[in-house]
Motif scaffolding. Structure first.
Motif, PDB file in Angstrom:
ATOM      1  N   LYS A   1       0.836  -1.198   0.000  1.00  0.00           N
ATOM      2  CA  LYS A   1       0.000   0.000   0.000  1.00  0.00           C
ATOM      3  C   LYS A   1       0.877   1.256   0.000  1.00  0.00           C
TER       4      LYS A   1
ATOM      5  N   TYR B   1       2.112   1.797  -3.346  1.00  0.00           N
ATOM      6  CA  TYR B   1       1.022   2.344  -4.148  1.00  0.00           C
ATOM      7  C   TYR B   1       0.845   3.822  -3.837  1.00  0.00           C
ATOM      8  N   GLY B   2       0.985   4.158  -2.539  1.00  0.00           N
ATOM      9  CA  GLY B   2       0.800   5.545  -2.132  1.00  0.00           C
ATOM     10  C   GLY B   2       1.833   6.479  -2.724  1.00  0.00           C
TER      11      GLY B   2
ATOM     12  N   GLU C   1       2.592   6.580  -5.760  1.00  0.00           N
ATOM     13  CA  GLU C   1       2.138   6.910  -7.111  1.00  0.00           C
ATOM     14  C   GLU C   1       3.283   6.893  -8.102  1.00  0.00           C
TER      15      GLU C   1
ATOM     16  N   ASP D   1      -6.215   2.164 -11.472  1.00  0.00           N
ATOM     17  CA  ASP D   1      -6.986   3.013 -10.574  1.00  0.00           C
ATOM     18  C   ASP D   1      -8.473   2.804 -10.838  1.00  0.00           C
ATOM     19  N   LEU D   2      -9.282   3.497 -10.049  1.00  0.00           N
ATOM     20  CA  LEU D   2     -10.717   3.243 -10.161  1.00  0.00           C
ATOM     21  C   LEU D   2     -11.308   3.795 -11.454  1.00  0.00           C
ATOM     22  N   ASP D   3     -10.546   4.597 -12.169  1.00  0.00           N
ATOM     23  CA  ASP D   3     -11.017   5.085 -13.459  1.00  0.00           C
ATOM     24  C   ASP D   3     -10.592   4.176 -14.602  1.00  0.00           C
TER      25      ASP D   3
ATOM     26  N   TYR E   1     -16.759  -4.574  -9.219  1.00  0.00           N
ATOM     27  CA  TYR E   1     -17.349  -3.564  -8.338  1.00  0.00           C
ATOM     28  C   TYR E   1     -18.779  -3.951  -7.949  1.00  0.00           C
TER      29      TYR E   1
ATOM     30  N   GLY F   1     -16.519  -7.938  -4.416  1.00  0.00           N
ATOM     31  CA  GLY F   1     -15.628  -6.960  -5.015  1.00  0.00           C
ATOM     32  C   GLY F   1     -14.595  -7.600  -5.905  1.00  0.00           C
TER      33      GLY F   1
ATOM     34  N   LEU G   1      -7.618  -2.167  -1.040  1.00  0.00           N
ATOM     35  CA  LEU G   1      -8.315  -1.386  -0.033  1.00  0.00           C
ATOM     36  C   LEU G   1      -7.301  -0.551   0.747  1.00  0.00           C
ATOM     37  N   ALA G   2      -7.473   0.781   0.624  1.00  0.00           N
ATOM     38  CA  ALA G   2      -6.507   1.638   1.307  1.00  0.00           C
ATOM     39  C   ALA G   2      -7.188   2.860   1.907  1.00  0.00           C
ATOM     40  N   PRO G   3      -7.960   2.773   2.915  1.00  0.00           N
ATOM     41  CA  PRO G   3      -8.459   1.498   3.458  1.00  0.00           C
ATOM     42  C   PRO G   3      -9.724   1.016   2.759  1.00  0.00           C
ATOM     43  N   ASP G   4     -10.424   1.937   1.999  1.00  0.00           N
ATOM     44  CA  ASP G   4     -11.547   1.429   1.212  1.00  0.00           C
ATOM     45  C   ASP G   4     -11.051   1.214  -0.207  1.00  0.00           C
ATOM     46  N   LEU G   5     -11.973   0.904  -1.090  1.00  0.00           N
ATOM     47  CA  LEU G   5     -11.574   0.595  -2.463  1.00  0.00           C
ATOM     48  C   LEU G   5     -10.839   1.782  -3.067  1.00  0.00           C
ATOM     49  N   ASP G   6      -9.604   1.527  -3.446  1.00  0.00           N
ATOM     50  CA  ASP G   6      -8.786   2.605  -3.958  1.00  0.00           C
ATOM     51  C   ASP G   6      -8.212   2.304  -5.330  1.00  0.00           C
TER      52      ASP G   6
ATOM     53  N   TYR H   1      -3.009   5.215   9.402  1.00  0.00           N
ATOM     54  CA  TYR H   1      -2.274   5.736   8.241  1.00  0.00           C
ATOM     55  C   TYR H   1      -3.225   6.456   7.314  1.00  0.00           C
TER      56      TYR H   1
ATOM     57  N   ARG I   1     -18.678   1.023  -0.400  1.00  0.00           N
ATOM     58  CA  ARG I   1     -18.016  -0.277  -0.431  1.00  0.00           C
ATOM     59  C   ARG I   1     -16.776  -0.225   0.432  1.00  0.00           C
TER      60      ARG I   1
END
Lengths: 566, 237
Positions: A74, A77-78, A80, A106-108, A135, A140, A161-166, B106, B216
């Motif tokens: 994570k 990932y953070g 970028e 990513d989510l897009d 989704y 998921g 999950l970071a913490p939700d769907l990322d 975090y 979600r």
């Protein structure tokens, strides 16, 4: 065609027909059973393949899920940073071992980084629908088959999950030759991954050999398949296959085709077939031998019976056939033997009866119902007596006397019977014959006279054997008289004789004593005879007094017969 | 749906363009007499879902939000309390751990990233949210722990449940209108539009939202014995 041949052909034909039908039936049932078993096996194989896939995908997703929760990942990932994320993905792919690629989106739907090709980075993910499916699903997560650079991958989408769907983590393994081999080993079926359909069909990976693959692709290109069971044949073998469409994205037509060789499955049954055929042929040979022997055992007695019956019809009655069995044939043979024995006995009785009585009487006795009754008839009685036979019998041995007498009687009897007379009885050295009984004879008197004339005409021949003590042949006289008598079977129901009684008999017996003794003429007849024989010339000899009669009777002798009367 | 969002997310070029537009507008507004005007923001969800919890912010040069007092977000029963927070930019937050065990809090949210390793009670250092935007708090050892913080930079801010949303006493000028809802598929995304407020016309802007029915997120394991936030949005709005 002989009965034996017909019998053999009939039963042999029935045996061959029935055995052939049984073999055909067994063959058909066997083939259907094998096909059914293969189809069942293929259905199970597809289930197994799907289950294995699902298990593999689940394992992959589970592992990716664990890795997605990794804080270090994570953190990467953070950042970028594409390169950092790529190395983290490679690290995870290395940990997974089962994955052939990993992609982070990513989510897009933009690819942030991946382990497959840098050219994919910052480009739209090629299979967006599977992300939407993930989704929308409760977990998921989603899976799909997708093609990348000509290879087909099983993709597994897992949320980051970071913490939700990322973001989305897409992992995948390739449907390749090794995978097909593994599935084939587990399912005992050949497994092939098929891309597209119809003329564009090509095989992605397969556990088949190269020649078998060529046969399969030829079949698939020529036969558009949707799904379900098919049967096809390549240059060597016939196969039964089952095709199933797999979940796909972007109109990717991807299928799994599992197949088994029908010929290989039928091999054990073919061996059974050849053994059955051998048994079939042996059975036919054994049956042929048995049917020939059996038919012979049946037809031989019948043939013998047929020949014996033909002999019996020709008069040969003294036939006895061997009885070799206790079945119907044996019963028939035994009955036939009893029948011929009965016929022999009856013929013997008939012959004996003919000797005891005259043939006409015997015939009448045999043919008519025997009744101990009588009837009045007008007949003619002929008596012939050997004169001086008593002295003859005293001078010669009895056997010789009897022989001579029998010879005489035989000749006399033959003359009488040839003229329609019937020997009524032998009375010592005399013969009594009747004409007009038991069969009606309108010329009984004339016939009697003819017999008498014939007897007299053969005097020398008749008396040749009768030589008296003095060496002079014996003489005989013939007396004939016509009149009413009572004729019939006289005696008891158990023993009787056919004879005639009455005064006519007595007169005839007495006339005989005049012949050759009182008159030169040996043949003496009464007026009643003369009246009944207009065609015969008689000569009056005189009148005599007959015992029991008050009036003298005219007696005549016959001299000639008008030839036209014959 | 994702594809649509992707087109909206061409953010870097979009933001540069917005700043280029806003700068002369701000300069213009300084020299223009102040007139209080109304701004109307229309919200509409494509699926006609409820707008509950929608945050609408109007950002201009004259309405900067001032940092607030220290803000406390608790960790109780393996859950953050509250689930949603709206905090001015520059505010310090205290992440107090009330659970009898440690948490590792975090945030990987852009501009507001921080990491507080396992701790109990109050962390040694406070966190100052220096940049506006969405901050998603998580716990490294409890996947289902989550909290959303909307960091705003303007005084014009409303949390609404319906449309339209009216801001009064807005001075003429150019504004950036921001809309966010935790039920966006991409919870990091804030919808933005530029609105020039002038006298004599209807100052209004419309937003088409693509809301989901629920948020979600990881579910709390049923084996976990602790009680805490069920993360049912309807219970925590």
């Amino acid at each position: 065609m002989r009965f034996q041949t017909k019998l053999s052909l009939l039963f042999g034909g029935l045996l061959i027909l029935s055995l052939s039908m049984v073999m055909m039936l067994v063959g058909q049932i066997t083939r259907k059973t094998v096909i059914f078993e293969i189809e069942q096996s293929l259905a199970t194989t597809l289930l197994t393949v799907n289950r294995l896939h699902e298990t593999r995908v689940k394992n992959l997703q589970q592992n990716v899920r664990l890795l997605a929760g990794d804080y270090g990942f994570k953190a990467a990932y953070g950042t970028e940073d594409t390169a950092t994320i790529k190395t983290a993905l490679q690290n995870h792919q290395h940990r997974l071992k089962d994955a052939d690629l990993m992609i982070l989106c990513d989510l897009d739907g933009l690819v942030l980084s991946n382990t497959f090709s840098d050219s994919m980075n910052h480009e739209p993910f090629p299979w967006i629908p599977v992300l939407d499916e993930a989704y929308d699903s409760d977990s998921g997560e989603a899976t799909a088959y997708a093609e990348l650079d000509g290879a087909v991958y099983q993709l597994a989408v897992t949320p980051l999950l970071a913490p939700d769907l990322d973001a989305w983590i897409i992992s995948g393994f390739r449907a390749d030759h090794n995978m097909a081999i593994d599935l084939s080993a587990l399912t005992s079926s050949e497994v092939t991954f098929v891309r597209n359909s119809g003329a564009n069909t090509h095989l992605v990976a397969s556990s088949l050999g190269s020649e078998q693959q060529a046969g399969l692709i030829t079949f698939l290109q020529s036969t558009p398949l949707s799904s379900g069971l098919v049967q096809y044949r390549d240059n060597r073998e016939t196969y039964i296959g089952n095709l199933i469409r797999l979940t796909n994205v972007q109109d990717l037509s991807f299928s799994i085709f599992v197949q088994q060789s029908l010929d290989a499955a039928l091999d054990p049954y073919r061996e059974l077939f050849w053994y059955s055929l051998l048994i079939f042929l042996v059975a036919i040979v054994m049956f042929a031998v048995a049917i020939v022997r059996t038919s012979r055992s049946v037809t031989s007695p019948i043939t013998r019976l047929s020949a014996a019956a033909e002999s019996v019809s020709k008069g040969q009655l003294d036939i006895t056939l061997p009885v070799s069995s206790k079945d119907e044939i044996g019963i028939l043979t035994r009955t036939f033997n009893e029948m011929t024995q009965g016929l022999v006995e009856k013929e013997r009785v008939r012959d004996l009866l003919g000797k005891v009585v005259s043939p006409e009487i015997a015939k009448k006795l045999i043919s008519e119902k025997i009744e101990v009754t009588g009837e009045q008839r007008n007949i003619t009685v002929l008596f012939c007596d050997i004169q001086g036979f008593t002295s003859l019998s005293e001078t010669k041995p009895p056997k010789e006397v009897l022989h001579s007498l029998n010879l005489f009687f035989s000749q006399i009897s033959q003359i009488i019977e040839s003229n329609g007379g019937v020997i009524d009885k032998y009375i010592g050295d005399a013969v009594m014959a009747i004409f007009g009984a038991p069969q009606d004879d309108p010329n009984h008197a004339a016939n009697a006279v003819r017999a008498g004339l014939e007897i007299c005409g053969q005097t020398d021949a008749l008396t040749q054997s009768l030589i008296s003590k003095s060496g002079v042949p014996c003489q005989f006289g013939v007396g004939i008289h016509s009149g009413p008598v009572v004729a019939g079977n006289i005696g008891s129901s158990s023993r009787f004789n056919y004879t005639v009684i009455g005064d006519t008999v007595n007169v005839a017996a007495r006339l005989e004593s005049f012949g050759g003794r009182v008159y030169d003429s040996r043949l003496i007849v009464t007026r009643e005879v003369v009246d009944l024989c207009p065609n015969i010339r008689f000569v009056l000899l005189g009148e005599v007094n007959l015992k029991g009669r008050q009036q003298a009777a005219e007696i005549y002798t016959a001299q000639s017969i008008d030839p036209s009367s014959y | 749906m994702l594809f649509l969002n992707r087109t909206l997310k061409k953010s870097s070029a979009y933001q540069s363009l917005s700043r280029l537009i806003l700068l002369p507008a701000i300069l213009f507004s300084v020299t223009t007499p102040s007139i209080a005007l109304d701004v109307t923001v229309y919200l509409h969800d494509k699926k006609n879902l409820t707008l509950d919890g929608t945050i609408v912010e109007l950002i201009g040069v004259d309405s900067p939000a001032q940092p607030g007092a220290d803000y406390v977000i608790n960790q109780v029963g393996i859950a953050f309390k509250p689930l949603f927070s709206v905090i001015p930019k520059g505010t310090s937050i205290t992440l107090t751990n009330n659970d009898p065990f440690k948490h590792h809090v975090y945030s990987f949210s852009k501009g507001n990233q921080f990491d507080i390793p396992l701790y109990t009670d109050v962390p040694k250092q406070d966190v100052v949210l220096q940049n506006s935007g969405i901050v998603k708090l998580g716990c490294n050892i409890h996947d289902w722990m989550i909290a959303y913080i909307y960091v705003h930079e303007s005084q014009f801010l409303k949390k609404v449940n319906s449309s339209p949303v009216i801001f009064d006493e807005v001075l003429a000028g150019t504004y950036e209108v921001r809309v966010w809802n935790p039920r966006f598929r991409n919870t990091k995304r804030i919808l933005k539009k530029v609105l020039t407020v002038v006298d004599g016309k209807n100052n209004e802007v419309k937003f088409d939202l693509a809301l989901e029915k629920t948020i979600r997120m990881s579910k709390k394991p049923t084996t976990a014995n602790q009680t805490g936030n069920s993360y049912n949005y309807s219970n925590d709005k």
